[in-house]
Scaffold this motif. Structure first.
Motif, PDB file in Angstrom:
ATOM      1  N   LEU A 151       0.825  -1.198   0.000  1.00 14.01           N
ATOM      2  CA  LEU A 151       0.000   0.000   0.000  1.00 14.01           C
ATOM      3  C   LEU A 151       0.860   1.249   0.000  1.00 14.01           C
ATOM      4  O   LEU A 151       0.614   2.202  -0.741  1.00 14.01           O
ATOM      5  N   PHE A 205       2.196   1.891  -3.306  1.00 18.79           N
ATOM      6  CA  PHE A 205       1.144   2.450  -4.146  1.00 18.79           C
ATOM      7  C   PHE A 205       0.986   3.940  -3.858  1.00 18.79           C
ATOM      8  O   PHE A 205       0.917   4.770  -4.758  1.00 18.79           O
ATOM      9  N   LEU A 206       0.955   4.213  -2.567  1.00 17.53           N
ATOM     10  CA  LEU A 206       0.734   5.601  -2.177  1.00 17.53           C
ATOM     11  C   LEU A 206       1.895   6.470  -2.611  1.00 17.53           C
ATOM     12  O   LEU A 206       1.718   7.591  -3.082  1.00 17.53           O
ATOM     13  N   TYR A 266       3.677   6.017  -5.105  1.00 15.70           N
ATOM     14  CA  TYR A 266       3.524   6.260  -6.530  1.00 15.70           C
ATOM     15  C   TYR A 266       2.462   7.325  -6.764  1.00 15.70           C
ATOM     16  O   TYR A 266       2.636   8.248  -7.566  1.00 15.70           O
ATOM     17  N   ALA A 267       1.357   7.169  -6.019  1.00 16.49           N
ATOM     18  CA  ALA A 267       0.244   8.078  -6.235  1.00 16.49           C
ATOM     19  C   ALA A 267       0.643   9.514  -5.899  1.00 16.49           C
ATOM     20  O   ALA A 267       0.245  10.462  -6.565  1.00 16.49           O
ATOM     21  N   THR A 268       1.448   9.661  -4.876  1.00 17.09           N
ATOM     22  CA  THR A 268       1.825  11.008  -4.475  1.00 17.09           C
ATOM     23  C   THR A 268       3.135  11.414  -5.115  1.00 17.09           C
ATOM     24  O   THR A 268       3.774  12.374  -4.687  1.00 17.09           O
ATOM     25  N   LEU A 315      -5.779  10.713  -6.023  1.00 12.59           N
ATOM     26  CA  LEU A 315      -4.939   9.572  -6.386  1.00 12.59           C
ATOM     27  C   LEU A 315      -4.803   8.625  -5.215  1.00 12.59           C
ATOM     28  O   LEU A 315      -4.887   7.405  -5.366  1.00 12.59           O
ATOM     29  N   VAL A 336      -5.992   4.747  -5.253  1.00 13.85           N
ATOM     30  CA  VAL A 336      -5.060   3.650  -4.969  1.00 13.85           C
ATOM     31  C   VAL A 336      -5.575   2.788  -3.819  1.00 13.85           C
ATOM     32  O   VAL A 336      -5.501   1.556  -3.865  1.00 13.85           O
ATOM     33  N   ALA A 362      -4.228   6.220 -17.619  1.00 15.26           N
ATOM     34  CA  ALA A 362      -2.818   6.427 -17.931  1.00 15.26           C
ATOM     35  C   ALA A 362      -1.990   6.429 -16.659  1.00 15.26           C
ATOM     36  O   ALA A 362      -0.886   5.881 -16.619  1.00 15.26           O
ATOM     37  N   PHE A 363      -2.546   7.011 -15.601  1.00 15.04           N
ATOM     38  CA  PHE A 363      -1.840   7.057 -14.328  1.00 15.04           C
ATOM     39  C   PHE A 363      -1.697   5.649 -13.741  1.00 15.04           C
ATOM     40  O   PHE A 363      -0.656   5.282 -13.205  1.00 15.04           O
ATOM     41  N   PRO A 405       1.180   2.149 -15.286  1.00 11.85           N
ATOM     42  CA  PRO A 405       2.477   1.610 -14.823  1.00 11.85           C
ATOM     43  C   PRO A 405       2.341   0.773 -13.569  1.00 11.85           C
ATOM     44  O   PRO A 405       2.944  -0.307 -13.458  1.00 11.85           O
ATOM     45  N   ILE A 406       1.524   1.236 -12.672  1.00 15.88           N
ATOM     46  CA  ILE A 406       1.429   0.503 -11.404  1.00 15.88           C
ATOM     47  C   ILE A 406       0.791  -0.863 -11.636  1.00 15.88           C
ATOM     48  O   ILE A 406       1.200  -1.883 -11.075  1.00 15.88           O
ATOM     49  N   VAL A 413       2.343  -4.523 -10.951  1.00 16.15           N
ATOM     50  CA  VAL A 413       1.585  -5.506 -10.183  1.00 16.15           C
ATOM     51  C   VAL A 413       1.415  -6.794 -10.994  1.00 16.15           C
ATOM     52  O   VAL A 413       1.561  -7.902 -10.471  1.00 16.15           O
TER      53      VAL A 413
END
Lengths: 506, 443, 518
Positions: free
Chosen positions: A492, A495-496, A498-500, B173, B177, B236-237, B240-241, B245
């Motif tokens: 997590l 992920f975060l 990346y998100a931020t 975001l 997530v 698009a965001f 990559p993630i 995964v």
């Protein structure tokens, strides 16, 4: 064999060439119970294969050089374009001859091939296998350059001399004949080389001299060698499969027809003038040699002398004197089915040298191609022949005739020379050392490396790495919920992050 | 119901119940899929309780509730409904996993699932709250009064200009997530899959199948609904993630399964790998390969059919306890019970992707999509995964066909002979596997 | 003779779809036999045997019928007897598109003949659970016929995998010592190869931008893109693994040595040719530039196959391991033919594939017979078998000679054509180690003959007598195939030549050679 003779394309010749090799393999291996037969047949085939290796290369080179392997077309092409033939091409083709006609260093299979039944030996030695090589030379003579011919000549010379030398230490009647065949084949090959070189220098039809001499000797040799093989077969039959000449003795009296015909064969191979076929053909060879190269001539004369001597040895020990064993004492003449061919062949062995005996066409061909000495040369050649042939026989009678024991006179008097002769220059030892020490060990080593690196490291290694990861992944499953939650949490966080956009900070 | 769906036009959609429920062809498909899966699970349960004894009625009751919740879940068009349905499913599963309450392993699995599930639900909820907060912030362009509605949220996320779009808002975001992490937990995608082996192993077999098929599939349906609905602007965001995964899931699932000998753990971890392959297809779809979506659903069907086949066979193995079924227990199954043995071989073969079984076509089509989307690295990992999967699937298969020396016979576990009905049931599954493999046009 | 020819042409003209349906039947018949054997209830042993023979004889006879039919009706070497059935994947350009061209034809015949021989031997080898074995073997046979009859690349791949799985099961159940790990190792390795191949094929398909996933469509596309080198490498390695190209060969000897004889016959004889066939039909024609630039690598690997594995073969004591290695070695020749990159080289490789298939199948069959008689596979401890089983020896010697490349057997023509082509390749010296290889193969082949059949008193007593009638029949089926093509190579070579000359790859070659000469 007929195929080789009739084929007009190198590829076709190669096909029949191989088939001859195969059939001789089967024939030599005829005695299934004898491991030595298995070994000999295997050896014959493999050694021939080595020769064929070069032969095939040569054929392919020919094909790409001339765009064809048809012999007639090739001949025409060479005529038009002289510079196209290379020494390598000729030598590669000659490799085939090395194998099939048992020239040095591929001669080792031929003496061993005596493991087969005697008629097979006679067939192989006198007619088919070995003749094929010389015959091939005759078919493609126009593809050889002088350089190639020089090599061919010396291979022939060395083979002729060495084989003759080795024959002195052999006690097995068939082995002696085998070495004599080797030696005579060397003669033919040398004749071809010398004659063709000479002919090339002379130009015109003279190029045929070499092939003429070789083929002529091939023909006469076929007569007397077949005669002697069948004779030896008759002897072996009478001796209840005993092949050691020092177990024989006095057979001339016991089996006169065999003995006399055998003697005629010996005379023929010794080349005693006028009463033997061997004289004429050998004479032609020696003459060509004299014209072309003195060292070659000297070697050939010495070889002729040796030939007469060891053949004389064979005859003296086996047929003269007194019986050296029980079996020899009880030997008796073979039935007529066995001696009749001997008589017929002996006629040819004596008269085969006279051209008139040949049918017209053949006569025409050979006559033009065989260079006969004329005038004073003729006399010289006869003298030389008498010296070499008669001298050799005399020598053998003097040297071996007085010895009635079971040991070889040469062994007793000159053990060093005898041992060298017996060793056959260690070719067999060398090859078998190569096979067992080098080839087998290299094979074992490569097998080991293959198993270790490719089967082991590469394949099992990859599998092991995958398995390791598997165990690693499994060990993450500790069964503890808190660990799982931590993993969950870590994921997590990533992920975060990346998100931020945390990753862009780095 | 199939009849109704068949009659619907392409592009059909209808919003009902104050726009909290949205029916589309996809949701119809999902409903049929989940319903059929539930029927298959209940048959599995019947076999399971026949073999091992136990109360069935309550099981079916709970299962029905969960199924109903699934149906609502895949039609939800609103985060409130989504969360409620999801929680209903989760609570149902807490009970089901711990259903064989005399079995310590089952109870332990229940606890674990409870903890992990609660954790993921909490995160999901947190994510929803963040989204709610962001979308209803009047300071932002396109702020909406009903941000939990998917359409409204989508409108909010697409609003804004290039310089300052809502799709770049950190709060948004983070919320997205978190929501996706909660769903990834259902799908069993890395790194939210750690609960899987323990829970799968401990849960009663039918529940394991239920988890492996329905729960996982519903996760994917949700994933799809969200990514093509409210989160469309974030594709698009998220790409990559998701790629990371997918790769991690493929690698982890396959390698972890390598070292397992317990069949349920193998099924669980290989299920993780299958989730990875679905993600690959999903990524291809994100890269514009539209035709792959039906293929993904085809893949789910194939996976479900094959899994149920394997679970059926497992259900007939009378091991000492449900959770201790090892690969070796299947030794020589082919000779001992040819029908079960060949069913197992075909089921595993389809999971491994062997022609002429359906699994092969499904995998190849997804790979074609991946190539078309130029996902070369991911494709390479997926192919590697297939190779690795041969080890555990074929290792299992090998046990089933392998003849053991006679002195080992004593340790063999007994096999419950399948009834005629079960045989028919299995035969239908096998036929589906074969026919879909040979003639995918049916789909 | 012309009467006979008329039958084939007339049949083709009067019933244009007959031959196309026969191709399909050759695939379906074994499958149908397998299916009926597996669903039928209790059957007598005789019924199972009859069913087996029928299931294998049909494809073999069809192959033998199509062979002359093709030669007489398709002088240009192109695809004939085509049929197309849709399976629902046509939106992806995939359909069950069957047919034969001059390159597929020899393989098709090979599959038919080898299958029949393997089946006959199966009935005779006294295997337990015969029915299951036969079912699996029939499935495998169906796949084999399908591989070479598929024009569609998807199904080409499909049938290969289809045939591979029964192999795994049969090795796992009936293999000899070590089968457990070998079966899995081999399958994983081959799957790896198949996956790499799949990746290459899919890339090629999508990059070439053709509308259908078929061999002719790809050949027409003649892909020239920046990915061509990568695709070719994928195909080379993928297919290479399946054909046991050095250094990806380690699965083969152990696999074949462990597999029950009919499986080894079918796999080493037929299925393995899949990779070479794929390279010839797809990789070379479509990616000639890449093939040319990767030529040197292929050359070294093929040489390693011949020389390194040749020596490894010499080191073997176990007969089946020796044969397995030998079969790896001979694949090196086929690869060299591909490396030579000319009509004659590739044509030689095709003949070689056909001939090697038959001879290696015969050898594996006989090796199994020898094992049953001698009770061991360790060659040094055998001996004297010739006296008990002269016919067996005759077959074995013939097969050995065939694999050594004795004229009169089909192998000779393959090797010869490859050798001839090598001279014109970019590195003519390769010819030397290549021909040296046939000396190596003579060494181990004849050594095996000598140690198995000659001699008097083997360490192990010999059980059983000579070959039975069925075994002889199986041997004859294979040997006749070798001899027919050996004496009459044009039965394949003319059509192959036509096919290759017409292919885009030969057009490239002409260009290529021109630039060379200029």
């Amino acid at each position: 064999m007929l195929g080789i003779v009739l084929a007009d394309s190198l590829f076709m010749i190669f096909i029949f060439w191989e088939l001859v090799g195969f059939s001789s393999y089967m024939l030599i291996g005829h005695y299934l119970k004898k491991p030595s037969a298995a070994a000999a047949s295997k050896k014959a085939f493999i050694v021939n294969r080595v020769g064929d290796f070069g032969f095939l290369l040569g054929i392919i080179l020919t094909y790409w050089t001339f765009g064809t392997t048809e012999l007639t077309a090739l001949a025409a092409a060479v005529d038009v374009n002289e510079g196209t033939v290379s020494a390598a091409l000729g030598l590669l083709l000659f490799c085939g001859v090395l194998g099939k006609s048992a020239q040095m260093p591929l001669h080792v299979w031929l003496p061993d091939a005596m493991e087969g039944p005697t008629p097979i030996s006679a067939l192989i030695h006198a007619a088919t296998m070995v003749a094929a090589g010389v015959f091939l030379l005759a078919r493609v003579f126009f593809l050889f350059t002088p350089e190639a011919l020089t090599v061919i000549t010396w291979v022939g010379l060395i083979t002729a001399f060495s084989a003759a030398f080795w024959a002195f230490a052999q006690n097995d009647i068939k082995k002696i004949l085998a070495y004599s065949t080797l030696s005579q084949l060397g003669y033919m090959v040398a004749a071809f080389g010398l004659g063709t070189t000479y002919g090339l220098a002379q130009g015109g039809d003279a190029v045929l001299y070499g092939l003429g001499a070789a083929m002529f000797h091939l023909t006469t040799h076929a007569f007397f060698k077949a005669l002697m093989f069948l004779g030896s077969g008759s002897v072996i039959h009478a001796m209840h499969h005993e092949q050691d000449i020092y177990k024989m003795g006095g057979l001339l009296r016991k089996m006169p027809v065999t003995g006399i015909t055998f003697l005629l064969g010996v005379i023929a191979i010794a080349g005693i003038p006028f009463i033997s076929a061997g004289f004429f053909s050998k004479d032609a060879i020696l003459f060509v040699a004299k014209l072309q190269s003195t060292p070659a001539f000297v070697i050939l004369v010495i070889t002729a002398l040796m030939t007469a001597t060891y053949m004389g040895r064979l005859f003296v020990v086996a047929f003269l004197g007194s019986a050296r064993s029980e079996a020899a004492g009880h030997a008796h003449e073979s039935p007529w089915v066995m001696w009749l061919p001997l008589v017929i062949l002996s006629v040819f062995a004596v008269g085969g040298g006279y051209m008139v005996l040949y049918p017209g066409v053949l006569h025409g061909i050979l006559d033009g191609a065989v260079l006969h000495p004329k005038g004073s040369d003729k006399l010289l050649m006869v003298v030389i022949s008498i010296f070499a042939g008669g001298g050799g026989l005399l020598l053998s009678w003097l040297f071996y005739g007085r010895n009635s024991g079971n040991t070889d006179a040469l062994e007793a008097k000159l053990p060093a020379v005898f041992n060298v002769s017996r060793s056959r220059f260690w070719f067999d030892e060398l090859y078998s050392a190569y096979v067992t020490k080098v080839q087998q060990r290299v094979a074992d080593l490569i097998d080991f490396l293959d198993t270790l690196f490719i089967g082991g490291l590469l394949v099992r290694g990859a599998a092991g790495v995958a398995g390791l990861f598997g165990i690693l992944a499994r060990s993450l499953h500790t069964g503890s919920v808190s660990a799982y939650v931590w993993w969950f949490f870590t994921g997590l966080l990533l992920f975060l992050a990346y998100a931020t956009n945390v990753f862009s900070l780095f | 119901m199939v009849y109704i769906i068949a009659g619907r036009p392409a592009g059909f959609q209808s919003l009902i119940f104050a726009e909290t429920v949205r029916q589309t062809l996809l949701s119809d498909f999902a409903r049929v899929f989940l319903l059929t899966a539930s029927i298959l699970v209940s048959h599995l349960a019947l076999v399971f309780f026949r073999v091992r004894g136990g109360v069935k009625v309550e099981f079916v009751h709970i299962q029905l509730v969960v199924t109903a919740a699934f149906m609502i879940l895949v039609q939800s068009h609103n985060f409130i409904l989504l969360f409620v349905a999801l929680e209903t499913v989760a609570i149902g599963f807490y009970i089901l996993v711990a259903f064989t309450r005399k079995n310590v392993a089952s109870l332990e699995a229940g606890i674990k699932y409870l903890v992990m599930g609660a954790f993921s639900s909490a995160l999901l909820l947190f994510g929803i709250v963040l989204l709610f907060g962001a979308a209803s912030n009047p300071m932002l362009v396109g702020a909406t009064g009903n941000p939990l509605d998917f359409s409204q949220l989508n409108a909010f996320l697409t609003a804004g200009d290039e310089l300052f779009s809502n799709a770049q808002n950190p709060l948004v975001l983070t919320g997205v997530v978190l929501v996706l992490a909660g769903i990834a937990f259902k799908m069993g995608a890395f790194p939210f899959q750690f609960w899987i082996p323990d829970v799968y192993q401990g849960a009663p077999s039918p529940v394991t199948a239920f988890l492996a098929v329905s729960s996982k599939a519903s996760g994917f349906f949700l994933f799809y609904i969200l990514l093509t609905g409210p989160f469309m602007a974030l594709q698009a965001f998220l790409y990559p993630i998701l790629a990371v995964v997918a790769i991690a899931t493929l690698l982890f699932g396959n390698t972890a399964a390598l070292a397992q000998s317990n069949v349920k753990r193998v099924m669980g971890l290989s299920g993780v790998a299958h989730a990875g392959i679905l993600l690959v297809g999903f990524l291809a779809a994100l890269r514009g390969v539209d035709w792959v979506l039906p293929v993904l659903f085809f893949y789910m069907i194939v996976y479900a059919v094959a899994s149920f086949t394997v679970f059926q066979v497992m259900g007939h193995m009378q091991s000492e306890s449900d959770e201790q079924l090892e690969i070796e227990d299947f030794n020589n199954l082919l000779e001992r019970n040819t029908f079960l043995g060949s069913s197992l071989v075909i089921g595993l073969g389809s999971l491994a992707g062997i022609p002429p079984l359906a699994g092969f076509v499904a995998k190849v089509l997804i790979f074609i999509a991946a190539v078309q989307a130029e996902l070369y690295v991911i494709l390479a990992v997926a192919l590697l995964g297939v190779v690795l999967s041969i080890y555990y699937y074929f290792g299992w298969m090998r046990a089933a066909v392998f003849k053991r020396p006679i002195f080992d016979q004593e340790t063999e576990i007994s096999i419950h002979a399948p009834s005629l009905g079960t045989k028919l049931f299995l035969a239908v599954l096998l036929a589906a596997t074969l026919v879909l493999g040979l003639y995918p046009a049916l789909w | 003779m012309s009467m006979l020819a008329n039958i084939f042409t007339a049949a083709h003209e009067q019933y244009p779809t007959l031959n196309a349906s026969l191709v399909l039947l050759a695939i379906v018949a074994p499958l149908a036999a397998a299916l009926s054997l597996s669903v039928a209830g209790r059957l007598t042993d005789g019924a199972v045997r009859t069913m087996t023979v029928v299931g294998f004889a049909i494809p073999a006879l069809i192959a033998l019928w199509l062979w002359p039919s093709y030669l007489l009706t398709q002088p240009d070497g192109g695809y004939a007897f085509t049929s197309r059935s849709f399976t629902g994947l046509q939106t992806f350009g995939i359909s069950l598109y069957l047919g034969l061209n001059a390159i597929a034809l020899p393989m098709f015949v090979l599959a038919g003949l080898t299958g029949l021989a393997a089946a006959l031997y199966t009935l005779k080898m006294g295997i337990d659970r015969l029915r299951l074995f036969v079912v699996l073997l029939l499935i495998m046979q169906s796949g084999l016929m399908g591989v070479f009859a598929s024009i569609d690349v998807f199904f080409f791949y499909f049938f290969h995998e289809f045939a591979l799985i029964p192999t795994f099961i049969m090795i796992a159940i009936w293999g000899r010592r070590g089968r457990k790990s070998v079966a899995l190792e081999m399958t994983i390795y081959l799957t790896l190869g198949a996956m790499i191949t799949l990746a290459g094929l899919l890339l090629l398909y999508l990059e070439a931008g053709v509308s259908e996933f078929t061999i002719p469509a790809l050949q027409m596309a003649f892909y020239e893109g920046n990915l061509d080198n990568w695709i070719y490498v994928l195909l080379l390695i993928g297919f290479g693994i399946l054909v046991s190209l050095f250094p990806f060969h380690s699965w083969a000897p152990r696999g074949y040595a462990t597999a029950p004889a009919p499986v080894a016959m079918l796999h080493a004889g037929v299925l393995k040719k899949f990779g070479l066939y794929g390279l010839i039909q797809i990789a070379l024609p479509v990616l000639p530039d890449a093939a040319a630039s990767w030529g040197p690598l292929l050359m070294w690997l093929a040489l390693a196959n011949i020389v390194v594995i040749g020596l490894v073969t010499v080191a073997q004591r176990d007969l089946k391991l020796m044969l397995g290695n030998a079969s790896v070695m001979h694949m090196g020749y086929a690869f060299l033919g591909l490396y030579a990159f000319s009509v004659i080289g590739v044509g030689g490789a095709i003949l070689m594939m056909f001939a090697h298939g038959l001879s290696v199948a015969l050898l594996f069959m006989l090796a199994d017979g020898i094992e049953r008689r001698c009770g061991t596979l360790d060659m040094p401890s055998m001996g004297g078998l010739a006296q008990k089983a002269p016919v067996l020896m005759a077959f074995f010697v013939a097969a050995t000679m065939a694999s050594i490349g004795l004229p009169g057997f089909a192998n000779f023509w393959g090797e010869l054509a490859i050798f001839v082509s090598l001279w014109k390749s970019e590195a003519p010296w390769v010819l030397i180690p290549a021909i040296l290889g046939i000396v190596i193969s003579a060494i181990y082949g004849l050594r095996a003959v000598a140690s198995i059949f000659y001699g008097d008193s083997p360490a192990q007593p010999i059980q059983g007598g000579d070959l039975s009638k069925t075994e002889k029949l199986a041997g004859v089926v294979l040997l006749v195939g070798l001899l027919v093509v050996g004496f009459w190579p044009r039965s394949f070579s003319d059509a192959i030549h036509q096919s290759l000359v017409d292919s885009p790859f030969a057009a490239y070659e002409v260009q290529h050679v021109h630039t060379f000469e200029d």
